[in-house]
Write an enzyme that holds these catalytic residues in place. Structure first.
Site, mmCIF file in Angstrom:
data_model
loop_
_atom_site.group_PDB
_atom_site.id
_atom_site.type_symbol
_atom_site.label_atom_id
_atom_site.label_comp_id
_atom_site.label_asym_id
_atom_site.label_seq_id
_atom_site.Cartn_x
_atom_site.Cartn_y
_atom_site.Cartn_z
ATOM 1 N N ASP A 35 99.112 2.610 82.446
ATOM 2 C CA ASP A 35 98.656 3.305 81.254
ATOM 3 C C ASP A 35 98.956 4.787 81.452
ATOM 4 O OD1 ASP A 35 97.411 3.929 78.863
ATOM 5 O OD2 ASP A 35 95.374 3.696 79.618
ATOM 6 N N ARG A 71 86.608 3.145 66.549
ATOM 7 C CA ARG A 71 87.417 3.674 67.652
ATOM 8 C C ARG A 71 86.932 5.100 67.892
ATOM 9 N NH1 ARG A 71 92.767 3.049 70.018
ATOM 10 N NH2 ARG A 71 93.630 5.087 70.594
ATOM 11 N N GLN A 131 92.604 -4.560 73.167
ATOM 12 C CA GLN A 131 93.903 -4.448 73.816
ATOM 13 C C GLN A 131 94.081 -5.543 74.862
ATOM 14 O OE1 GLN A 131 96.688 -2.141 73.407
ATOM 15 N NE2 GLN A 131 97.529 -3.802 74.649
ATOM 16 N N HIS A 136 88.255 -1.057 76.320
ATOM 17 C CA HIS A 136 89.241 -1.326 75.268
ATOM 18 C C HIS A 136 89.470 -2.846 75.187
ATOM 19 C CE1 HIS A 136 92.226 -0.687 72.369
ATOM 20 N NE2 HIS A 136 93.110 0.032 73.032
ATOM 21 N N CYS A 174 99.978 -0.461 77.458
ATOM 22 C CA CYS A 174 99.277 -0.517 76.166
ATOM 23 C C CYS A 174 99.833 0.467 75.142
ATOM 24 C CB CYS A 174 97.784 -0.294 76.374
ATOM 25 S SG CYS A 174 97.361 1.227 77.254
ATOM 26 N N ARG A 223 98.526 -7.257 69.320
ATOM 27 C CA ARG A 223 97.302 -6.594 68.865
ATOM 28 C C ARG A 223 96.908 -7.129 67.493
ATOM 29 N NH1 ARG A 223 95.937 -1.447 70.619
ATOM 30 N NH2 ARG A 223 94.225 -1.643 69.125
#
Length: 305
Positions: free
Chosen positions: A224, A102, A132, A129, A264, A292
């Site tokens: 987001d 990450r 996700q 991403h 998210c 997740r």
């Protein structure tokens, strides 16, 4: 499928297989059925960007699969002190069975995957991403009973989430609408790749500046944060520009009556979304966060078993 770097790299069948496996592993966990698919294996988890959900879900998921998760912050390894990605990859592949990373620069992940002989999982970059979005698609399926033909609307910054949502929707058979301000459009190369994916799938992609157009008749409405990690200096300017893109009750009312809301997380109530929406009865943000765990277990099991 050696690595998971981008959903654009996968076939529709590979994406759907990951979702099916995630749902299967979730069902087994709820029923108390162990699945030590990765017994004796070790996942190295490189973090140069901190996270709540990513770290906890990967650590717990790897443990539930019977393996061992090893947390590696940028302060713990030489990669953050000048060692090349090539050298880091060649050393880690001698110790580990897989690497999760990450970080900020997407090129770091692609180079790591090219250099390492073991699987590499993109747990977030500034460009994409994918993990996700696998969780998001799982959640959509659970609440809608299907994915084919649903409309997925994203409102806000043309960021890594918008990019991966486009890729994921095309591969899983959903129509997609993306609404961003003029100053914060999606990456042009990603848009062109996504258009090719949508052409292949026969589904529709709408790129617009108008959030009402995007949300109209949507089955899933998604937003987001307006200010991602590393963008703090732009906070005041971004909040001013993005205010018309707040997902409030009025905007959400343009979606279908049974539409669900996703985010998210972390969320900043009163900015990208109002409390009446995110804390309302059609918000599925915590189901999404839970998934997740299961989606990433599917990725690890597929790549590392």
């Amino acid at each position: 499928m050696k690595d998971l770097i981008s959903l654009h790299d996968l076939t529709s069948e590979e994406v759907l297989d990951l979702l099916k496996l995630g749902l299967k592993l979730k069902k087994e966990l709820k029923e108390g059925i162990p699945h030590p698919i990765l017994k004796g294996k070790t996942l190295g988890m490189i973090f140069t960007k901190s996270s709540t959900r990513t770290r906890v879900s990967f650590e717990v998921g790897m443990t539930q699969l019977g393996g061992y998760p090893l947390f590696l912050s940028s302060n713990d390894i030489q990669l953050g002190r000048g060692e090349t990605i090539h050298d880091t990859a060649k050393v880690l592949e001698r110790y580990l069975d897989g690497i999760m990373i990450r970080t900020f620069a997407h090129s770091d992940v692609t180079e790591l995957a090219e250099e390492a002989s073991i699987p590499v999982i993109n747990a977030l970059t500034d460009l994409l991403h994918p993990c996700q979005v696998l969780a998001d698609l799982m959640t959509a399926y659970e609440h809608k009973g299907r994915l084919e033909g649903l409309k997925f609307a994203y409102i806000g910054d043309g960021n890594n989430m918008a990019h991966s949502i486009m890729y994921g929707c095309a591969k899983a058979g959903l129509d997609c609408a993306i609404a961003t301000p003029e100053q914060y459009q999606c990456n042009a190369e990603v848009v062109e790749n996504a258009k090719a994916d949508f052409k292949a799938s026969g589904k529709n992609l709408i790129i617009t500046r108008d959030p009402v157009e995007a949300v109209k008749d949507a089955d899933i409405v998604y937003t987001d944060t307006w200010v991602s990690m590393g963008q703090e200096a732009e906070k005041a300017e971004r909040q001013k520009i993005f205010t018309p893109y707040t997902v409030d009750g009025k905007l959400f009312s343009n979606a279908k009556e049974d539409a669900v809301f996703m985010h998210c997380l972390p969320a900043y109530r009163g900015f990208e979304v109002t409390e009446e929406v995110i804390d309302g009865p059609r918000s599925v943000i915590f189901d999404e966060a839970e998934n997740r765990l299961h989606a990433q277990k599917a990725v690890m099991a597929t790549l590392m078993a």
